[in-house]
Design a protein around this motif. Structure first.
Motif, PDB file in Angstrom:
ATOM      1  N   SER A 142      19.397  58.403 -43.627  1.00 47.36           N
ATOM      2  CA  SER A 142      18.657  57.349 -44.324  1.00 47.36           C
ATOM      3  C   SER A 142      17.798  57.865 -45.471  1.00 47.36           C
ATOM      4  O   SER A 142      16.951  57.137 -45.983  1.00 47.36           O
ATOM      5  CB  SER A 142      17.763  56.601 -43.327  1.00 47.36           C
ATOM      6  N   ARG A 163      12.741  59.396 -45.599  1.00 47.65           N
ATOM      7  CA  ARG A 163      13.200  58.479 -44.549  1.00 47.65           C
ATOM      8  C   ARG A 163      12.176  57.384 -44.250  1.00 47.65           C
ATOM      9  O   ARG A 163      12.358  56.588 -43.332  1.00 47.65           O
ATOM     10  CB  ARG A 163      13.513  59.270 -43.275  1.00 47.65           C
ATOM     11  N   TYR A 220      13.371  53.699 -44.209  1.00 47.52           N
ATOM     12  CA  TYR A 220      14.127  53.361 -43.005  1.00 47.52           C
ATOM     13  C   TYR A 220      13.185  52.944 -41.874  1.00 47.52           C
ATOM     14  O   TYR A 220      13.432  51.969 -41.164  1.00 47.52           O
ATOM     15  CB  TYR A 220      14.968  54.562 -42.573  1.00 47.52           C
TER      16      TYR A 220
END
Length: 221
Positions: free
Chosen positions: A11, A94, A97
């Motif tokens: 991600s 990330r 995400y």
């Protein structure tokens, strides 16, 4: 869990990593004036935040300031004063995400049960903004703390992020959660104005800040 871990690993927002790395490399003369947009608040996030804070954040976007990246590095980076949970710059990448696929979101409260308010970010009436904490379990827990100012700028402001490994999920992570919020009230500078230069996830990071006025640097939480 394996599928979730794979999703998490894949991600990474490379543009966000690029932005964070430039902050780490001190490529920006005034990092507090540099911002990265993680995109709009989701319908789910908007509903949950409204229920928690009473603030209608429909149409808002998630913003990460360069000075917040500095804080994360100072507090949780390779030589972090609290831990090294964010030493890998890809974990900053990330963050979107976690915000988009959080397992839980809650109002941030101190040990005394009182709401933790941000002294940096204020609403249109100059009142301190409430803060919320996102949690995502991925072989441990990833936390993102965000201020929710009710203002015309329509920006949710990330103020910190850190991780707790599965092995440290108990006592150590509890200490992190207790220790992080308290300094949000006293150590952050005043909010940047809505004219800040915002970089969205589709734009390249510009390393030139121009002739911008000096802003106080965030102290490590």
């Amino acid at each position: 869990m394996e599928e979730t871990v794979e999703e998490f690993e894949n991600s990474v927002d490379e543009n966000l990593v690029n932005f964070a790395q430039k902050v780490r490399d001190k490529a920006f003369k005034y990092p507090s004036k540099r911002n990265y947009s993680l995109g709009p608040v989701s319908e789910r996030g908007s509903s949950d935040i409204h229920n928690l804070t009473g603030v209608d954040v429909s149409g808002y976007e998630h913003i990460l300031k360069g000075s917040t990246v500095e804080h994360i590095e100072n507090r949780h980076g390779e030589n972090g004063t609290a831990d090294r949970s964010m030493a890998d710059v890809n974990d900053i990448g990330r963050m979107k995400y976690v915000i988009d696929k959080y397992d839980n979101i809650e109002l941030l409260r101190g040990d005394d049960g009182e709401l933790v308010l941000s002294s940096e970010f204020r609403d249109s009436k100059n009142k301190q903004a409430p803060t919320v904490r996102y949690q995502k379990r991925v072989n441990g827990t990833y936390y993102v703390i965000e201020a929710v100012p009710d203002s015309k700028a329509m920006k949710l402001q990330i103020v910190s992020a850190y991780m707790s490994s599965a092995k440290r999920q108990g006592r150590a992570s509890a200490a992190l959660v207790r220790g992080e919020p308290r300094s949000l009230q006293v150590q952050l500078p005043h909010a940047a104005t809505p004219t800040d230069n915002v970089i969205n996830s589709q734009e390249k990071v510009n390393t030139q800040d121009g002739n911008l006025p000096q802003q106080p640097e965030s102290e490590a939480l």
